[in-house]
Motif scaffolding. Sequence first.
Motif, PDB file in Angstrom:
ATOM      1  N   THR A 233      -2.660   5.710   5.204  1.00  0.00           N
ATOM      2  CA  THR A 233      -2.706   4.245   5.281  1.00  0.00           C
ATOM      3  C   THR A 233      -1.973   3.573   4.123  1.00  0.00           C
ATOM      4  N   ASN A 234      -1.277   4.354   3.304  1.00  0.00           N
ATOM      5  CA  ASN A 234      -0.392   3.753   2.297  1.00  0.00           C
ATOM      6  C   ASN A 234       0.664   2.894   2.980  1.00  0.00           C
ATOM      7  N   HIS A 235       0.992   1.749   2.357  1.00  0.00           N
ATOM      8  CA  HIS A 235       2.053   0.918   2.931  1.00  0.00           C
ATOM      9  C   HIS A 235       2.645   0.002   1.869  1.00  0.00           C
ATOM     10  N   ASP A 236       3.934  -0.304   2.018  1.00  0.00           N
ATOM     11  CA  ASP A 236       4.668  -1.304   1.248  1.00  0.00           C
ATOM     12  C   ASP A 236       4.792  -0.931  -0.237  1.00  0.00           C
ATOM     13  N   MET A 237       5.824  -1.498  -0.865  1.00  0.00           N
ATOM     14  CA  MET A 237       6.038  -1.338  -2.305  1.00  0.00           C
ATOM     15  C   MET A 237       6.081  -2.721  -2.942  1.00  0.00           C
ATOM     16  N   CYS A 238       5.179  -2.947  -3.894  1.00  0.00           N
ATOM     17  CA  CYS A 238       5.042  -4.254  -4.526  1.00  0.00           C
ATOM     18  C   CYS A 238       5.404  -4.169  -6.005  1.00  0.00           C
ATOM     19  N   TYR A 239       5.529  -5.350  -6.639  1.00  0.00           N
ATOM     20  CA  TYR A 239       6.023  -5.355  -8.023  1.00  0.00           C
ATOM     21  C   TYR A 239       5.461  -6.539  -8.802  1.00  0.00           C
ATOM     22  N   ALA A 240       5.229  -6.286 -10.114  1.00  0.00           N
ATOM     23  CA  ALA A 240       4.868  -7.344 -11.061  1.00  0.00           C
ATOM     24  C   ALA A 240       5.338  -6.919 -12.447  1.00  0.00           C
ATOM     25  N   ARG A 241       5.513  -7.893 -13.340  1.00  0.00           N
ATOM     26  CA  ARG A 241       5.900  -7.580 -14.719  1.00  0.00           C
ATOM     27  C   ARG A 241       5.212  -8.542 -15.678  1.00  0.00           C
ATOM     28  N   SER A 242       5.098  -8.081 -16.936  1.00  0.00           N
ATOM     29  CA  SER A 242       4.505  -8.900 -17.981  1.00  0.00           C
ATOM     30  C   SER A 242       5.399  -8.860 -19.211  1.00  0.00           C
TER      31      SER A 242
END
Length: 445
Positions: A233-242
């Motif tokens: 059920t893994n899905h999509d690749m997301c991103y964030a940065r600080s």
Amino acid sequence: MTNGKLILMLKNYIPLVIIIIFFSLTACNKNISSSYIGQGWSSNSVNAVKFRKHALTTFGNTQFVGYYNEFGYLVLGKRKLNSKTWTTHVTTFKGNVKDAHNSISLAVDGNGYLHVSWDHHNTKLRYAKSIMPLGLELGEELIMTGKQEDKVTYPEFYNLPNGNVLFFYRSGESGRGNLVINSYDVASKKWTQLQSNLIDGENIRSAYWQACVDSKGTIHVSWVWRETWDVETNHDMCYARSNDGGKTWETSKGEKYLLPITLASAEYACKIPQKSNLINQTSISFDKNSNPYIATYWNENGLTQYQIVYLEAGNWKKVNTGFRNSTFNLGGGGTKKLPISRPDIFIDNINNKTVVSILFRDEERGNKVSLAYSSLNEISNWHVTDLSKLSVGDWEPNFDIALWNNKKKLHVFMQNVLQIDGEGIANQNASSVNVLEIKHLKKIN
């Protein structure tokens, strides 16, 4: 063909030829060596799982390592760089080595103190710090902040340029866990909680992340969502940065996140449906311009292939490495026995070309430590070579990130391990723990 066109074509190919020669040299045995550390537990992959940050790390001229021995005790080791002789210390701490989630992660802070966390799978925090700078002897087990430390999984340390240390972990269970971030201040020698729930699964899903800190101190985090305990059920690749040590977070466009980040508010670097053989907890790195590069694998055109998702000129791009020839079914729970490892990624700049390299293991190549690399330009293909002569079983890559970032030297934690699917235990003796050193994998000026 005119002389002008011929000269132009040769100019286009010269950088690629140099890159091929550069990496081909590393395949020569005289340029690859290893140093023996000790005997480690090998009846599952707990010493060689991908989500260790870190198995191996360097501070100044001293390199540190951590692993479980054949009796399940936490062993720490160190050496001077360029030395083959390791000093090891068997601590009094043990881990539940029968669960391959319970890995050891370590880091060295800016004052030279070693921080170690081990033995977690929805269990209480286990953490200790060395008594002396550059020392292997640990003090007593400590709490960090006393908050959300009863159900810890996947402990990972990250060094900041100012000498402080971050600690990432999942609080809660698979399918409904949250990402917690603590920060250690070298001046006060105290931990504080930066984020109690950076990425919120809303009690119905989990984020499985990978992170890195670039040379400017920017923290990059990417993750896949998982809807249940089942890896399919893994899905999509997301991103964030600080840009402020983990206090505030933004998208790749600089748009500020309202925390916590959720399925609805996340930036999607690549849309990938469920049941795509998308693996979790792989790796992320950065180029000279602080652009993130994410390495993972999922199915494309009927084959399971290593994929690179990266940011270029403000836009997300994807490259299918395309060098594999088979597929398999990724599903179920627990630690999986898989024909390929998760990849590890590192980036270099050679003759103004961004060269992306991944470390991996593949049954197609005899389960050796392997390296694939490409400059990701229009004339470049992926080139693959083996760094080890023999099989490393069900090993997954873990290299000395600090050493690579600071000196562009590649040292890889290596052990032959055997993983039975779903937390099984193999009837196998302890095996050698080594560091694989590739001498000539460095920047060409």
